[in-house]
Design a protein around this motif. Structure first.
Motif, PDB file in Angstrom:
ATOM      1  N   THR A  29       0.831  -1.223   0.000  1.00  0.00           N
ATOM      2  CA  THR A  29       0.000   0.000   0.000  1.00  0.00           C
ATOM      3  C   THR A  29       0.858   1.264   0.000  1.00  0.00           C
ATOM      4  OG1 THR A  29      -0.160  -0.177   2.398  1.00  0.00           O
ATOM      5  CG2 THR A  29      -2.017  -1.012   1.146  1.00  0.00           C
ATOM      6  N   ASP A  30       2.128   1.132   0.345  1.00  0.00           N
ATOM      7  CA  ASP A  30       3.003   2.307   0.338  1.00  0.00           C
ATOM      8  C   ASP A  30       3.189   2.754  -1.112  1.00  0.00           C
ATOM      9  OD1 ASP A  30       5.308   3.936   0.175  1.00  0.00           O
ATOM     10  OD2 ASP A  30       5.931   3.226   2.152  1.00  0.00           O
ATOM     11  N   PRO A  31       2.956   4.052  -1.414  1.00  0.00           N
ATOM     12  CA  PRO A  31       3.062   4.511  -2.801  1.00  0.00           C
ATOM     13  C   PRO A  31       4.414   4.210  -3.458  1.00  0.00           C
ATOM     14  CG  PRO A  31       2.057   6.204  -1.435  1.00  0.00           C
ATOM     15  CD  PRO A  31       2.479   5.106  -0.509  1.00  0.00           C
ATOM     16  N   THR A  32       5.487   4.158  -2.643  1.00  0.00           N
ATOM     17  CA  THR A  32       6.796   3.816  -3.230  1.00  0.00           C
ATOM     18  C   THR A  32       6.784   2.369  -3.716  1.00  0.00           C
ATOM     19  OG1 THR A  32       7.635   5.124  -1.407  1.00  0.00           O
ATOM     20  CG2 THR A  32       9.279   4.033  -2.786  1.00  0.00           C
ATOM     21  N   ASP A  33       6.112   1.500  -2.969  1.00  0.00           N
ATOM     22  CA  ASP A  33       6.056   0.079  -3.360  1.00  0.00           C
ATOM     23  C   ASP A  33       5.080  -0.155  -4.513  1.00  0.00           C
ATOM     24  OD1 ASP A  33       7.792  -0.497  -1.271  1.00  0.00           O
ATOM     25  OD2 ASP A  33       6.150  -0.847   0.145  1.00  0.00           O
ATOM     26  N   THR A  34       3.997   0.616  -4.545  1.00  0.00           N
ATOM     27  CA  THR A  34       2.974   0.350  -5.571  1.00  0.00           C
ATOM     28  C   THR A  34       3.312   1.028  -6.907  1.00  0.00           C
ATOM     29  OG1 THR A  34       1.647   2.244  -4.823  1.00  0.00           O
ATOM     30  CG2 THR A  34       1.097   0.092  -3.889  1.00  0.00           C
ATOM     31  N   ALA A  35       4.167   2.063  -6.862  1.00  0.00           N
ATOM     32  CA  ALA A  35       4.439   2.845  -8.081  1.00  0.00           C
ATOM     33  C   ALA A  35       4.874   1.998  -9.288  1.00  0.00           C
ATOM     34  CB  ALA A  35       5.472   3.937  -7.788  1.00  0.00           C
ATOM     35  N   PRO A  36       5.796   1.024  -9.109  1.00  0.00           N
ATOM     36  CA  PRO A  36       6.215   0.253 -10.298  1.00  0.00           C
ATOM     37  C   PRO A  36       5.071  -0.520 -10.948  1.00  0.00           C
ATOM     38  CG  PRO A  36       7.668  -0.173  -8.427  1.00  0.00           C
ATOM     39  CD  PRO A  36       6.512   0.622  -7.905  1.00  0.00           C
ATOM     40  N   TYR A  37       4.032  -0.834 -10.167  1.00  0.00           N
ATOM     41  CA  TYR A  37       2.888  -1.593 -10.702  1.00  0.00           C
ATOM     42  C   TYR A  37       1.884  -0.667 -11.407  1.00  0.00           C
ATOM     43  CZ  TYR A  37       4.478  -5.326  -7.579  1.00  0.00           C
ATOM     44  OH  TYR A  37       5.209  -6.297  -6.934  1.00  0.00           O
ATOM     45  N   ALA A  38       2.102   0.644 -11.244  1.00  0.00           N
ATOM     46  CA  ALA A  38       1.107   1.592 -11.771  1.00  0.00           C
ATOM     47  C   ALA A  38       1.588   2.269 -13.055  1.00  0.00           C
ATOM     48  CB  ALA A  38       0.794   2.636 -10.703  1.00  0.00           C
ATOM     49  N   GLU A  39       2.733   1.810 -13.562  1.00  0.00           N
ATOM     50  CA  GLU A  39       3.300   2.443 -14.760  1.00  0.00           C
ATOM     51  C   GLU A  39       3.736   1.362 -15.746  1.00  0.00           C
ATOM     52  OE1 GLU A  39       6.492   6.022 -15.662  1.00  0.00           O
ATOM     53  OE2 GLU A  39       6.672   4.865 -13.838  1.00  0.00           O
ATOM     54  N   ASP A  40       3.592   1.629 -17.046  1.00  0.00           N
ATOM     55  CA  ASP A  40       4.046   0.630 -18.022  1.00  0.00           C
ATOM     56  C   ASP A  40       5.534   0.830 -18.317  1.00  0.00           C
ATOM     57  OD1 ASP A  40       3.604   3.029 -19.469  1.00  0.00           O
ATOM     58  OD2 ASP A  40       3.613   1.899 -21.324  1.00  0.00           O
ATOM     59  N   TRP A  41       6.157  -0.175 -18.908  1.00  0.00           N
ATOM     60  CA  TRP A  41       7.612  -0.160 -19.081  1.00  0.00           C
ATOM     61  C   TRP A  41       8.088   0.932 -20.050  1.00  0.00           C
ATOM     62  CZ3 TRP A  41      10.623  -1.381 -23.529  1.00  0.00           C
ATOM     63  CH2 TRP A  41       9.886  -1.794 -24.638  1.00  0.00           C
ATOM     64  N   ARG A  42       7.164   1.419 -20.911  1.00  0.00           N
ATOM     65  CA  ARG A  42       7.586   2.487 -21.831  1.00  0.00           C
ATOM     66  C   ARG A  42       7.331   3.869 -21.231  1.00  0.00           C
ATOM     67  NH1 ARG A  42       4.437   1.878 -26.952  1.00  0.00           N
ATOM     68  NH2 ARG A  42       5.955   3.310 -27.834  1.00  0.00           N
ATOM     69  N   HIS A  43       6.784   3.899 -20.011  1.00  0.00           N
ATOM     70  CA  HIS A  43       6.465   5.155 -19.317  1.00  0.00           C
ATOM     71  C   HIS A  43       5.471   6.008 -20.106  1.00  0.00           C
ATOM     72  CE1 HIS A  43       9.829   3.856 -16.954  1.00  0.00           C
ATOM     73  NE2 HIS A  43      10.687   4.071 -17.920  1.00  0.00           N
ATOM     74  N   LEU A  44       4.571   5.336 -20.801  1.00  0.00           N
ATOM     75  CA  LEU A  44       3.531   6.077 -21.530  1.00  0.00           C
ATOM     76  C   LEU A  44       2.328   6.319 -20.630  1.00  0.00           C
ATOM     77  CD1 LEU A  44       3.386   4.443 -25.073  1.00  0.00           C
ATOM     78  CD2 LEU A  44       4.474   6.584 -24.409  1.00  0.00           C
ATOM     79  N   TYR A  45       2.093   5.384 -19.696  1.00  0.00           N
ATOM     80  CA  TYR A  45       0.925   5.490 -18.813  1.00  0.00           C
ATOM     81  C   TYR A  45       1.366   5.426 -17.363  1.00  0.00           C
ATOM     82  CZ  TYR A  45      -1.743   4.559 -22.991  1.00  0.00           C
ATOM     83  OH  TYR A  45      -2.273   4.630 -24.244  1.00  0.00           O
ATOM     84  N   ARG A  46       0.937   6.414 -16.561  1.00  0.00           N
ATOM     85  CA  ARG A  46       1.193   6.356 -15.122  1.00  0.00           C
ATOM     86  C   ARG A  46      -0.144   6.461 -14.394  1.00  0.00           C
ATOM     87  NH1 ARG A  46       4.688  10.648 -14.002  1.00  0.00           N
ATOM     88  NH2 ARG A  46       6.296   9.431 -15.029  1.00  0.00           N
ATOM     89  N   GLY A  47      -0.557   5.350 -13.765  1.00  0.00           N
ATOM     90  CA  GLY A  47      -1.797   5.373 -13.006  1.00  0.00           C
ATOM     91  C   GLY A  47      -1.511   5.490 -11.517  1.00  0.00           C
ATOM     92  N   ARG A  48      -2.534   5.258 -10.715  1.00  0.00           N
ATOM     93  CA  ARG A  48      -2.378   5.232  -9.251  1.00  0.00           C
ATOM     94  C   ARG A  48      -3.172   4.050  -8.745  1.00  0.00           C
ATOM     95  NH1 ARG A  48      -1.879  10.614  -6.444  1.00  0.00           N
ATOM     96  NH2 ARG A  48      -0.784  11.884  -7.986  1.00  0.00           N
ATOM     97  N   THR A  49      -2.709   3.473  -7.661  1.00  0.00           N
ATOM     98  CA  THR A  49      -3.510   2.414  -7.047  1.00  0.00           C
ATOM     99  C   THR A  49      -3.348   2.457  -5.537  1.00  0.00           C
ATOM    100  OG1 THR A  49      -4.000   0.048  -7.024  1.00  0.00           O
ATOM    101  CG2 THR A  49      -1.697   0.633  -7.287  1.00  0.00           C
TER     102      THR A  49
END
Ligand code: FAD
Ligand code: MLT
Ligand code: ZN
Length: 479
Positions: A29-49
């Protein structure tokens, strides 16, 4: 993509329930831990969870889905997060929970007589290939992201890759599936039968659905006997037409031996040679076009080397091939494949790119490359055309790289215009706007034009029947 919305609160009771199901280790739940799961590898999409849930087995996965369904909270299934179309990225408003399959990676069974592999969805494709190889078999699915992409992701996207020309897509390798439905019900369809005509073929509904109908928990995959001989050659060819002629010569010689036939442009190869450490071209000079061919056979003493030499000699004499090298060892075979497999990474390092994973009938590939190149040059002078890919399947990654003097953001702002320019040609040639990467978040806008009418309506009805609350990967695939 802009990161403007604060994460939306999900009920505290749901978080507590999820923690009780998967334990501390299974919930981030820590945003630092969840951040890699919220972005695609090409950095085209950055979501939040607000949370990434990592169940350890199918019972935990089912309980997670039951809890989310009861709370009305949508979920995004995620495998290796290598999607080319932002398919595994959650929404920007933080309203969706990511369900990662990464902890469900057990190999349940390998059977060299039945030629089947029963494996959990979170195992990487590489791990699945290795399990097959240890049993003396081959899982004939190979893609550049295989070290990271997972079996569940491969099936959810119906991945294609390098061996489709011989063995088909992921869809053709599935005998059975275990799926957790949006309401948490488990469908255990892990049958390993070669023949089973008992009603609708439900497993194929979930293959290629990109996580919009349910979560694949495990699969039974078909294996084939391992190859005893493999030959790989890299050829410099004068044109895409020549590459196609070379393909038909190999197919004419022995269609059962052609395991891969890939096309690359001089532009893409120059990016690989520039950006990938250790990459070098084992030919006399750089060329404008290349073909990579792999022949393989499970038959002993099949004389594949002679076949490779015979076809290449004929092609050299006919001027279809300008230069060629045949790998002499496993190391050289891997080095030739690396020149092809590193195209995506090299293109990323060169700058911003717009991808068009398109397919046309195989015979139309040269026309596609010529006409789409001309159309893109007209649209944007200086645009760099980087077509490459699975020519033997008619699937070309007609990728475009930003002009050298153009700002990346300005280039990407025109992505729809560029994709649509290529798609006009693709449509005219009777092709598809997405051959193997899927629709994801990037391309649902194309669905009404390409799959409209009865086809799209039927897809929407299926979606509604299986996921009436629209809780499975909303905003993906369907417009
Ligand atoms: P993810 O990216 O995590 O997810 C992809 C989609 O599947 C999402 O919609 C997600 O919600 C859904 N999903 C994931 N796991 C599950 C599950 N267990 N149940 C239900 N839904 C799920 N693709 C090809 O087809 N051919 C190629 O040759 C190819 N080459 C590539 C090369 C590189 C270098 C890269 C980076 C990508 C390449 N891809 C290729 C694209 C990508 O690797 C594939 O689409 C792959 O199948 C995605 O697997 P993944 O586990 O990373 O899935
Ligand atoms: C590949 O085949 O390498 C990928 O699917 C292509 C891409 O990067 O577009
Ligand atoms: Zn590909």
């Amino acid at each position: 993509m802009p990161d403007t919305h604060p994460p939306r609160d999900i009920p505290a009771t749901l978080l507590a329930q999820l923690r009780a199901i998967v334990g501390e280790r299974g919930l981030l739940t820590d945003p630092t831990d969840t951040a890699p799961y919220a972005e695609d590898w090409r950095h085209l999409y950055r979501g939040r969870t607000p949370a990434v849930v990592r169940p350890a087995d199918v019972a935990e996965l089912a309980a997670v889905m039951r809890a989310c369904a009861a709370a009305g909270v949508p979920v995004v299934p995620q495998g290796g997060n290598t999607s080319m179309v932002g398919g595994a990225v959650p929404a920007e408003d933080g309203s969706e929970i990511v369900v990662s399959l990464a902890r469900m990676h057990r190999i349940r069974d390998v059977d060299a007589v039945d030629l089947t592999l029963t494996i959990e969805a979170g195992a990487t494709l590489k791990a699945a290939q290795n399990a097959a190889a240890e049993a003396g078999c081959l899982l004939p699915l190979s893609i550049g992201s295989e070290g990271t992409a997972q079996v569940g992701g491969i099936l959810a996207t119906n991945a294609g890759g390098n061996n489709t020309v011989r063995y088909g897509n992921a869809r053709d390798m599935v005998l059975g599936l275990e799926v957790v439905l949006p309401d948490g019900q488990v469908w255990n369809g892990l049958r390993r039968l070669r023949k089973d005509n008992t009603g609708y073929c439900l497993r194929q509904l979930f293959v290629g659905a990109e996580g919009t109908l349910g979560i694949i928990a495990a699969a039974v995959l078909k294996l084939v006997p391992r190859p005893r001989e493999t030959e790989v050659a890299l050829c410099a060819v004068p044109s895409p037409e020549a590459a196609l002629q070379l393909f038909t010569r190999f197919q004419g010689h022995d269609p059962a031996a052609v395991q891969a036939f890939e096309y690359m442009s001089g532009m893409g190869m120059s990016f690989v040679l520039k950006h990938i450490p250790g990459a070098s071209l084992p030919l006399a000079a750089p060329a404008a076009h290349y073909a990579l061919v792999e022949l393989a056979t499970p038959r002993p003493n099949a004389g594949l080397r002679a076949a490779m030499e015979q076809v290449l000699e004929g092609a050299l004499e006919a001027g279809i091939v300008a230069d060629a090298v045949i790998a002499e060892s496993d190391g050289q075979r891997a080095a030739l494949w690396r020149l092809r497999e590193e195209h995506s990474e090299a293109q990323k390092r060169e700058g911003a790119s717009v991808k068009n994973d398109v397919s046309v009938p195989v015979s139309k590939v040269p026309e596609l490359i010529r006409r789409a190149s001309e159309a893109c040059a007209r649209l944007m002078p200086g645009i760099r055309v980087v077509p490459f890919g699975h020519m033997g399947d008619g699937n070309i990654h007609f990728n475009l790289e930003q002009p050298v003097d153009m700002d990346a953001a300005a280039f990407l702002a025109r992505d729809h215009e560029i994709m649509d320019t290529v798609c006009v040609v693709v449509r005219d040639l009777g092709g598809s706007f997405s051959a193997e990467h899927g629709v994801g978040k990037l391309k649902p806008y194309m669905m009404p034009e390409w799959r409209g009418g009865a086809e799209l309506e039927l897809m929407q009805r299926i979606k509604h029947a299986i996921d009436p609350g629209n809780l499975m990967n909303p905003g993906k695939v369907l417009p």
